[in-house]
Design an enzyme around this catalytic site. Structure first.
Site: not given
Ligand code: PAF
Length: 282
Positions: A30, A37, A150
Site C-alpha cells: 500500500m 517492504h 501481518d
Molecule cells: O499488507 C498490505 O500492505 C496489504 O494488506 C496488501 C497485502 C498490500 C493488500 O492491500
C-alpha cells in the site's frame, strides 16, 4: 524501471516476460515503503527474473472509522526506493480501475478471519483477500512475497491460494524491526515521540514471552499472565492492548500448552495508532 498505471499496460509487458520463460515475482504493497517492504522486494529480485511491486491503498480493507483518508502516501519517494531496489515494474492503479461502480464480488474466508484482528476489524480480511485475488489475477506471478508481521493475513492468503487453486507460491519473509525492536510499519509515522517510546512495550512483551518459553515455561496461561508485570514495569500509559494471544500457528486455534510451536500475537492502540506484532515460538 517500468511504471504501469493501467491493467492493460501491465498485462502487455508481462505477456512478453512470460513468453520469454522468465519467472515473475510480485510484492503487493500500500506504498509509503520502509525497509520491511524493501526486504520483500530484495527476496523477489534474488529469486525471480522479473519483479513487480504494486502500490494501492485498498479502500476495501479499511473500516468506516479507520485511517483510509490519512494513510501515508508518497509515490515519488516509493518510486526512488523501488528503483534502487532493482524493481522491474511498479503497478500504480487508480481506485476506479480496480473497484468500478457497482463492484460487488468478494473473496470471504469464514474461519481464520474471525479471530485476532478479525474481531475488531470484521470486514478487513474480506477487503484484503479480494484485492490480493484481483492483483494475483492481473499480475499472474509465479511467486508472491508477504511479511510475517501481518501473520494472520499471510495465513489467510496461503489458505486462499490453496483453496482457490491459484498457481502461485507464497513466500513469507521475516519481520524487519527498528534498532530498538519496534516492528516496521507505515503507520509508525503517526506516533508522537512519547507514543513511539511507549509502543516499545509491544515487542518487549513478545520477547519476554519468548525468553520465558525458552527457559522452559510452556503453559500458555502462565505465559500470558507475564504481560501484566511487563506492562506495569514499562509505564507505557499510551498503549491499550486490544488482544494478546498464544495460538496454534497453523490454524489459529487456542492452545493450553505449547508442544511444538505457537504464534504469540499482540495488537494495541498507541494513542490513536493501531499497532500489531507477533513472534513464532519454536
Ligand atoms: O499488507 C498490505 O500492505 C496489504 O494488506 C496488501 C497485502 C498490500 C493488500 O492491500
Amino acid at each position: 524501471m517500468i511504471e504501469a498505471f493501467e491493467k492493460e499496460e501491465l498485462r502487455n509487458v508481462l505477456w512478453d516476460i512470460r513468453a520469454s520463460q522468465k519467472t515473475i515475482g510480485f510484492v503487493p504493497t500500500m506504498g509509503f515503503l520502509h525497509d520491511g517492504h524493501l526486504s520483500l522486494v530484495k527476496n523477489s529480485v534474488e529469486k525471480c527474473d522479473f519483479t513487480v511491486v504494486s502500490i494501492f491503498v485498498n479502500p476495501a480493507q479499511f473500516g468506516p472509522n479507520e485511517d483510509l483518508d490519512n494513510y501515508p502516501r508518497d509515490y515519488e519517494q516509493d518510486k526512488k526506493l523501488l528503483e534502487n531496489a532493482k524493481t522491474d515494474l511498479i503497478f500504480y492503479p487508480e481506485k476506479e480501475s480496480l473497484y468500478p461502480d457497482g463492484f460487488s464480488t468478494w473473496v470471504v474466508e469464514d474461519k481464520l478471519s474471525k479471530v485476532l484482528c478479525g474481531k475488531s476489524r470484521p470486514t478487513h480480511f474480506k477487503g484484503v483477500l479480494t484485492i490480493v485475488a484481483k492483483l494475483f489475477n492481473i499480475v499472474q506471478p509465479d511467486f508472491a512475497f508477504f511479511g510475517q508481521k501481518d501473520y494472520q493475513q499471510l495465513l489467510l492468503i496461503k489458505k486462499m491460494v490453496k483453496e482457490l487453486d491459484f498457481p502461485i507460491e507464497i513466500i513469507s519473509c521475516p519481520i524487519v524491526r527498528e534498532s530498538d525492536g519496534l516492528a516496521m510499519s507505515s503507520r509508525n509515522k503517526y506516533l508522537s515521540d512519547k507514543e513511539r517510546s511507549d509502543s516499545l512495550v509491544l515487542p518487549r512483551i513478545i520477547f519476554e514471552i519468548e525468553k520465558a518459553f525458552q527457559d522452559g515455561e510452556s503453559n500458555t496461561k502462565n505465559l500470558i499472565s507475564l504481560k501484566d508485570k511487563i506492562i506495569s514495569d514499562s509505564n507505557s500509559k499510551n498503549v491499550k492492548l486490544e488482544y494478546f494471544e498464544i495460538l496454534n500457528s497453523d490454524n489459529l486455534e487456542p492452545l493450553d500448552k505449547i508442544e511444538k510451536s505457537a504464534l504469540v500475537a499482540i495488537a494495541g492502540k498507541c494513542g490513536s495508532t493501531r499497532l500489531i506484532d507477533n513472534i513464532i515460538l519454536k
